[in-house]
Design a protein around this motif. Structure first.
Motif, PDB file in Angstrom:
ATOM      1  N   VAL A 139     -40.051  25.027 -98.900  1.00 30.83           N
ATOM      2  CA  VAL A 139     -41.227  24.199 -98.621  1.00 30.83           C
ATOM      3  C   VAL A 139     -41.986  24.850 -97.473  1.00 30.83           C
ATOM      4  O   VAL A 139     -41.407  25.127 -96.411  1.00 30.83           O
ATOM      5  CB  VAL A 139     -40.835  22.759 -98.235  1.00 30.83           C
ATOM      6  CG1 VAL A 139     -42.078  21.946 -97.894  1.00 30.83           C
ATOM      7  CG2 VAL A 139     -40.048  22.099 -99.360  1.00 30.83           C
ATOM      8  N   LYS A 152     -50.641  28.493-101.967  1.00 27.17           N
ATOM      9  CA  LYS A 152     -50.394  28.119-103.360  1.00 27.17           C
ATOM     10  C   LYS A 152     -50.897  29.200-104.311  1.00 27.17           C
ATOM     11  O   LYS A 152     -50.224  29.531-105.304  1.00 27.17           O
ATOM     12  CB  LYS A 152     -51.074  26.781-103.671  1.00 27.17           C
ATOM     13  CG  LYS A 152     -50.425  25.579-103.001  1.00 27.17           C
ATOM     14  CD  LYS A 152     -51.175  24.293-103.330  1.00 27.17           C
ATOM     15  CE  LYS A 152     -50.493  23.083-102.706  1.00 27.17           C
ATOM     16  NZ  LYS A 152     -51.229  21.815-102.991  1.00 27.17           N
ATOM     17  N   SER A 161     -42.090  30.286-108.460  1.00 31.63           N
ATOM     18  CA  SER A 161     -42.188  28.849-108.717  1.00 31.63           C
ATOM     19  C   SER A 161     -41.256  28.010-107.847  1.00 31.63           C
ATOM     20  O   SER A 161     -41.269  26.774-107.932  1.00 31.63           O
ATOM     21  CB  SER A 161     -41.880  28.570-110.198  1.00 31.63           C
ATOM     22  OG  SER A 161     -40.575  29.033-110.533  1.00 31.63           O
ATOM     23  N   ASN A 162     -40.439  28.645-107.024  1.00 31.10           N
ATOM     24  CA  ASN A 162     -39.475  27.899-106.216  1.00 31.10           C
ATOM     25  C   ASN A 162     -39.956  27.668-104.786  1.00 31.10           C
ATOM     26  O   ASN A 162     -39.175  27.326-103.907  1.00 31.10           O
ATOM     27  CB  ASN A 162     -38.113  28.594-106.206  1.00 31.10           C
ATOM     28  CG  ASN A 162     -38.171  30.026-105.701  1.00 31.10           C
ATOM     29  OD1 ASN A 162     -39.135  30.742-105.952  1.00 31.10           O
ATOM     30  ND2 ASN A 162     -37.129  30.461-105.007  1.00 31.10           N
ATOM     31  N   THR A 164     -43.044  25.526-102.699  1.00 34.39           N
ATOM     32  CA  THR A 164     -44.149  24.575-102.749  1.00 34.39           C
ATOM     33  C   THR A 164     -44.782  24.472-101.365  1.00 34.39           C
ATOM     34  O   THR A 164     -44.123  24.743-100.344  1.00 34.39           O
ATOM     35  CB  THR A 164     -43.677  23.186-103.198  1.00 34.39           C
ATOM     36  OG1 THR A 164     -42.669  22.714-102.276  1.00 34.39           O
ATOM     37  CG2 THR A 164     -43.089  23.238-104.595  1.00 34.39           C
ATOM     38  N   MET A 166     -47.574  22.255 -98.656  1.00 36.33           N
ATOM     39  CA  MET A 166     -48.227  20.989 -98.366  1.00 36.33           C
ATOM     40  C   MET A 166     -48.858  21.031 -96.979  1.00 36.33           C
ATOM     41  O   MET A 166     -48.459  21.823 -96.113  1.00 36.33           O
ATOM     42  CB  MET A 166     -47.217  19.843 -98.445  1.00 36.33           C
ATOM     43  CG  MET A 166     -46.071  19.967 -97.441  1.00 36.33           C
ATOM     44  SD  MET A 166     -44.769  18.724 -97.664  1.00 36.33           S
ATOM     45  CE  MET A 166     -45.653  17.251 -97.191  1.00 36.33           C
TER      46      MET A 166
END
Length: 279
Positions: A139, A152, A161-162, A164, A166
């Motif tokens: 993360v 992103k 894809s592992n 993310t 925010m």
């Protein structure tokens, strides 16, 4: 004008602003012509069109003013990745690869690791770890919305894809009870009064990603105080920091109850990464 003549003149123009003037010129011309720099050694006598010469000259003029080559190209290599870069965040640097190396050295590859990257920027650190440990869950958070969008895009660009991303001011947007095996960060660590802020490429990078109060230590101190709430027992916290901050960072770790506190040097022999283990 011939390629070799164009590069010679460009290198001379950039010699007063860059220690790698010829390389800078080659990278910019390669970008304009959509070729690799090796092309110039094979075809030095090739003529460059007026249109491409004009586009090259625009980039040269911006570089003469000190604008970083990475921003001019819109991309930068880091670890094994090809990253998009933009002025909303820092340009990934080779020194930061040391943080990735140290992180990889403490991860237990036999399990699925949960990793948090604070102040992710381009996503360089998070995505490097994601590429090396496909089973891990990474993360990345950043205060700047544009940086989150950039990270992103870099995940998609590198087919990872592992990881993310925010928007968050450090830990604020994370859910309570979300625990990690490893927390990494390359936070702002430059003293607001540091003279280097008005020199070289760094003039064009966002000050919010560079500068921290209390002689560059404020964000590091905050992270060390809050991080234990988000760490599994035995987890590691690690930072990239300034060449002269290792002792201060070690002191913060020890005072917060971390063990196995240790600093690691970069390729230049400067203390660059300090880690601590939560118990």
């Amino acid at each position: 004008m011939r390629i070799d003549e164009l590069l010679k003149g460009a290198s001379e123009r950039l010699s007063s602003v860059s220690e790698t003037a010829l390389l800078d010129a080659q990278l910019l011309l390669a970008h304009v012509l959509a070729v690799s720099t090796s092309y110039f050694y094979t075809w030095p006598e090739k003529e460059v069109s007026v249109r491409d010469s004009e586009r090259f000259n625009v980039l040269l003029s911006r570089r003469e003013l000190g604008e970083p080559v990475a921003y001019l190209l819109g991309e930068q290599s880091f670890w094994s990745l090809d990253l998009e870069v933009a002025p909303c965040t820092l340009i990934p640097r080779a020194d930061t690869e040391r943080l990735v190396e140290v992180a990889l050295s403490v991860l237990d590859i036999s399990k699925v690791n949960r990793i948090l990257d604070l102040g992710t920027g381009t996503g360089a650190i998070a995505l490097s770890l994601a590429s090396e440990h496909p089973r891990s869950i990474i993360v990345g958070v950043d205060l700047v919305e544009e940086a989150v969008a950039l990270a992103k895009r870099n995940a998609v660009r590198n087919q990872l894809s592992n990881a993310t991303f925010m928007q968050s001011s450090w830990f604020e947007s994370l859910e309570g009870g979300e625990l990690f095996d490893l927390i990494v960060s390359n936070p702002p660590y430059i003293d607001p009064e540091d003279a280097h802020l008005s020199q070289g490429d760094v003039r064009f990078e966002p000050k919010s990603a560079l500068v921290a109060e209390n002689h560059g230590m404020a964000d590091i101190e905050h992270i060390i105080q809050v991080a234990p709430r988000f760490m599994k027992q035995g987890a590691y916290l690690m930072f990239e920091h300034g060449y002269d901050q290792a002792i201060a960072v070690q002191k913060c770790f020890v005072e917060a109850g971390f063990i196995a506190v240790e600093s690691f040097q970069d390729l230049g022999g400067n203390d660059r990464v300090t880690i601590g283990q939560y118990v």
